[in-house]
Design an enzyme around this catalytic site. Sequence first.
Site, mmCIF file in Angstrom:
data_model
loop_
_atom_site.group_PDB
_atom_site.id
_atom_site.type_symbol
_atom_site.label_atom_id
_atom_site.label_comp_id
_atom_site.label_asym_id
_atom_site.label_seq_id
_atom_site.Cartn_x
_atom_site.Cartn_y
_atom_site.Cartn_z
ATOM 1 N N ASP A 75 0.834 -1.208 0.000
ATOM 2 C CA ASP A 75 0.000 0.000 0.000
ATOM 3 C C ASP A 75 0.873 1.265 0.000
ATOM 4 O O ASP A 75 1.996 1.247 0.485
ATOM 5 C CB ASP A 75 -0.905 -0.030 1.245
ATOM 6 N N GLY A 76 0.311 2.355 -0.535
ATOM 7 C CA GLY A 76 0.981 3.649 -0.460
ATOM 8 C C GLY A 76 1.547 4.182 -1.767
ATOM 9 O O GLY A 76 2.211 5.212 -1.771
ATOM 10 N N ARG A 102 -1.023 9.469 -9.876
ATOM 11 C CA ARG A 102 -1.052 8.225 -9.089
ATOM 12 C C ARG A 102 -0.398 7.058 -9.823
ATOM 13 O O ARG A 102 0.259 6.220 -9.224
ATOM 14 C CB ARG A 102 -2.501 7.855 -8.734
ATOM 15 N N HIS A 150 2.216 3.757 -9.005
ATOM 16 C CA HIS A 150 2.054 2.325 -9.302
ATOM 17 C C HIS A 150 3.244 1.798 -10.102
ATOM 18 O O HIS A 150 3.668 0.666 -9.918
ATOM 19 C CB HIS A 150 0.746 2.083 -10.059
ATOM 20 N N SER A 169 -7.207 -5.500 -5.530
ATOM 21 C CA SER A 169 -8.289 -6.134 -4.772
ATOM 22 C C SER A 169 -9.598 -6.103 -5.555
ATOM 23 O O SER A 169 -9.745 -5.342 -6.518
ATOM 24 C CB SER A 169 -8.481 -5.415 -3.428
ATOM 25 N N TRP A 205 -11.653 -1.931 -8.212
ATOM 26 C CA TRP A 205 -12.359 -1.499 -9.436
ATOM 27 C C TRP A 205 -13.101 -0.187 -9.217
ATOM 28 O O TRP A 205 -13.514 0.468 -10.179
ATOM 29 C CB TRP A 205 -13.380 -2.570 -9.867
ATOM 30 N N LEU A 253 12.006 -19.511 -5.149
ATOM 31 C CA LEU A 253 10.919 -18.766 -4.507
ATOM 32 C C LEU A 253 9.563 -19.107 -5.125
ATOM 33 O O LEU A 253 9.414 -19.185 -6.337
ATOM 34 C CB LEU A 253 11.165 -17.255 -4.670
HETATM 35 C C1 IPE Z 1 -5.305 -2.857 -0.378
HETATM 36 O O1 IPE Z 1 -5.013 -1.499 -0.491
HETATM 37 C C2 IPE Z 1 -5.248 -3.501 -1.734
HETATM 38 C C3 IPE Z 1 -3.921 -3.616 -2.319
HETATM 39 C C4 IPE Z 1 -2.789 -3.261 -1.779
HETATM 40 C C5 IPE Z 1 -3.898 -4.225 -3.626
HETATM 41 P P1 IPE Z 1 -6.158 -0.406 -0.617
HETATM 42 O O2 IPE Z 1 -5.459 0.899 -0.680
HETATM 43 O O3 IPE Z 1 -7.065 -0.745 -1.725
HETATM 44 O O4 IPE Z 1 -6.946 -0.586 0.752
HETATM 45 P P2 IPE Z 1 -7.863 0.443 1.552
HETATM 46 O O5 IPE Z 1 -8.810 1.034 0.585
HETATM 47 O O6 IPE Z 1 -6.935 1.470 2.130
HETATM 48 O O7 IPE Z 1 -8.511 -0.387 2.614
HETATM 49 C C1 IPE Z 2 -1.530 0.310 -3.382
HETATM 50 O O1 IPE Z 2 -1.322 1.678 -3.362
HETATM 51 C C2 IPE Z 2 -1.750 -0.231 -4.776
HETATM 52 C C3 IPE Z 2 -3.125 -0.649 -5.054
HETATM 53 C C4 IPE Z 2 -4.095 -0.700 -4.201
HETATM 54 C C5 IPE Z 2 -3.414 -1.043 -6.430
HETATM 55 P P1 IPE Z 2 -2.547 2.704 -3.311
HETATM 56 O O2 IPE Z 2 -2.898 3.093 -4.701
HETATM 57 O O3 IPE Z 2 -3.654 2.175 -2.506
HETATM 58 O O4 IPE Z 2 -1.853 3.919 -2.578
HETATM 59 P P2 IPE Z 2 -2.531 4.939 -1.565
HETATM 60 O O5 IPE Z 2 -3.135 4.114 -0.469
HETATM 61 O O6 IPE Z 2 -3.557 5.703 -2.331
HETATM 62 O O7 IPE Z 2 -1.403 5.785 -1.094
HETATM 63 MG MG MG Z 3 -4.140 2.343 -0.538
#
Ligand code: IPE
Ligand code: IPE
Ligand code: MG
Length: 244
Positions: free
Chosen positions: A24-25, A37, A41, A69, A73, A135
């Site tokens: 995440d992040g 954004r 990615h 996830s 979508w 792995l």
């Molecule tokens: C969880 O992150 C899904 C992935 C890392 C693929 P999200 O950014 O979608 O989760 P929420 O919305 O903060 O719960």
């Molecule tokens: C995780 O990063 C990647 C996916 C969920 C696809 P985010 O896109 O959720 O990043 P933040 O949470 O907005 O920083």
């Molecule tokens: Mg996120």
Amino acid sequence: MAKKTEESDISELKIPGHVAIIMDGNGRWAKKRLLPRNMGHRAGAKTMEDICEDAWDLGIKYLTLYAFSTENWKRSEEEVTGIMNLLRKYLVDCVERSAKNNMRVRIIGDRTALDEDIQEKIAHLEEVSKIYTGLNLTIAINYGGRDELRRAVTAMAEEAAKGELAPGDVTEQYISSKLDTRELPDPDLLIRTSGELRTSNFLIWQLAYTEFYFTDCLWPDFNKDELIKAIRYYNGRDRRYGGV
Ligand code: IPE
Ligand code: IPE
Ligand code: MG
């Protein structure tokens, strides 16, 4: 004098067999740099590549990464398309990398909702990497823990309707054998980057006795040192599994 890094004295560490990561992040990493954004990615996809080699170096046998996830979508069409294009490239490049790193790759999640060409790329990668013994990399794409359970329960209901499954046959082991993760051990350590303290529908059945490690580090900044920090934390935990 050699620089002291997280890598000092790692030989003493107990290495978790299966590490799962909620990556995440990416969005926040991009925002901090005033970038779109999808640049986050892209940086995150690079980290995904590097961390596989780091994990294997450290002795991790199973690495499971949450990439997209069933809820993702909901994001803008532009962002979803950008992520899907990165996944396309990742899946193709991974054919060569799996050979180079002796890495077996599996994809979990409901792939039937993905574009046809992505489904084909997944099938090809899984097939060619079957022979590798290093792995075990698993990538979760269009994955949701509840959706995985729903699909498993549906499959069991179909067996029951055909008279092939009796209520008494539904053991915990049988349920596990119907999940996407049927070939994987349960995770020993879950890592979530970027400071959120939730599972966001990741491996909800499999994480029953997993140790959780949360870090503020944003996924594109995650690296081998951060992974070692997580393993050090894991080494300080006492896994009791309900005992004393
Ligand atoms: C969880 O992150 C899904 C992935 C890392 C693929 P999200 O950014 O979608 O989760 P929420 O919305 O903060 O719960
Ligand atoms: C995780 O990063 C990647 C996916 C969920 C696809 P985010 O896109 O959720 O990043 P933040 O949470 O907005 O920083
Ligand atoms: Mg996120």
